[in-house]
Enzyme design. Structure first.
Site, PDB file in Angstrom:
ATOM      1  N   ASP A   1     -44.058  10.861  36.972  1.00 51.09           N
ATOM      2  CA  ASP A   1     -44.866   9.640  36.941  1.00 51.09           C
ATOM      3  C   ASP A   1     -46.251   9.877  37.550  1.00 51.09           C
ATOM      4  O   ASP A   1     -47.249   9.330  37.070  1.00 51.09           O
ATOM      5  CB  ASP A   1     -44.149   8.492  37.663  1.00 51.09           C
ATOM      6  CG  ASP A   1     -43.750   8.843  39.097  1.00 51.09           C
ATOM      7  OD1 ASP A   1     -43.633  10.040  39.428  1.00 51.09           O
ATOM      8  OD2 ASP A   1     -43.536   7.908  39.892  1.00 51.09           O
ATOM      9  N   THR A  52     -41.953   2.036  44.655  1.00 47.78           N
ATOM     10  CA  THR A  52     -40.877   2.232  45.637  1.00 47.78           C
ATOM     11  C   THR A  52     -41.361   3.126  46.760  1.00 47.78           C
ATOM     12  O   THR A  52     -41.052   2.915  47.931  1.00 47.78           O
ATOM     13  CB  THR A  52     -39.644   2.852  44.945  1.00 47.78           C
ATOM     14  OG1 THR A  52     -39.298   2.053  43.820  1.00 47.78           O
ATOM     15  CG2 THR A  52     -38.480   2.919  45.905  1.00 47.78           C
TER      16      THR A  52
END
Length: 254
Positions: free
Chosen positions: A110, A133
């Site tokens: 990512d 997160t």
């Protein structure tokens, strides 16, 4: 049309691209216990509701930081989109990208997608701050190199740890409180997390710029970027779809 999917630890975000523009996007909760059949029901339902014809999707690009979901998604996508080519973002493809990944097995896919999109849009000497997160800071230096990453617990992760490890502190909604001087428990936690993380963000940017002796273009993405950016003195740009945009661009190089 291209289907871009980013499987994160908390959410799975996916979108449909046509002529390099995202025309529809969705966010669902990540569940490692769901089977390929269960994810197929979700995808089929959302695409149908969005009036997206599955047969018009000719390509799929997927990034995942949750290894256990790779097999279910491979199975689900192969069954749901029989004619589409499927590409997975892995270190094997990094040499085809416009950014140089110095430590290919030490960086999340990512973050590579974020860096690819940021470099394509803003060039060298750019930092991507992803409020997910984990709170990540990915820096692209001269010569399109990803120089390194700083990682801290994400804001929701910090709040969850605080609530889980204390007897009397609750889960809270993450929003700026009216004052840094919290007059009740909720405002006290909001002050510590929101204003504390604002200082963390600006400090990491300052230290990075000092070490590099460069002024960086700062790009924020992730679910809480809209909350944090107005408070920061350093963040200039918000790109909510940066990761999916990066996946779309990565697919064009494969």
């Amino acid at each position: 049309m291209l289907l871009a999917i980013d499987i994160g630890n908390t959410n799975i975000v996916f979108g449909i691209y046509e002529d390099e523009q995202c025309i529809s996007d969705w966010r669902i909760q990540t569940d490692q216990l769901k089977t390929a059949d269960e994810y197929e029901v979700i995808f089929r339902s959302l695409l149908s509701a969005g009036k997206i014809c599955r047969t018009e999707i000719s390509g799929i690009i997927l990034s995942s930081v949750v290894p256990t979901l790779l097999h279910p998604f491979r199975e689900m996508l192969s069954g749901l989109f029989e004619k589409a080519s499927i590409n997975f973002v892995t270190p094997d493809i990094y040499d085809k990208l416009p950014v140089k990944v110095l430590n290919p097995f030490e960086i999340g896919t990512d973050l590579v997608a974020n860096a690819t999109a940021a470099y394509q849009k803003y060039g060298n000497n750019t930092m991507v701050i992803d409020f997910g997160t984990a709170l990540t800071f990915t820096t692209i230096g001269n010569n399109s190199e990803i120089l390194g990453v700083a990682i801290a617990p994400g804001l929701r992760t910090a709040v969850g740890a605080l609530a889980g490890k204390t007897a009397q502190l609750p889960q809270i909604h993450l929003a700026p409180p009216p004052s840094v001087l919290g007059e009740n428990t909720i405002h006290a936690i909001q002050s510590g997390i929101i204003f504390g993380y604002t200082g963390l963000v600006d400090s990491i940017v300052d230290r990075t710029e000092t070490e590099m002796n460069k002024t960086l273009t700062i790009v924020a993405t992730g679910g809480l970027s809209a909350v944090m950016v107005p408070l920061s003195k350093k963040v200039e740009i918000v790109e909510p779809m940066l990761t999916l945009d990066g996946l779309m661009q990565i697919n064009s190089f494969l």
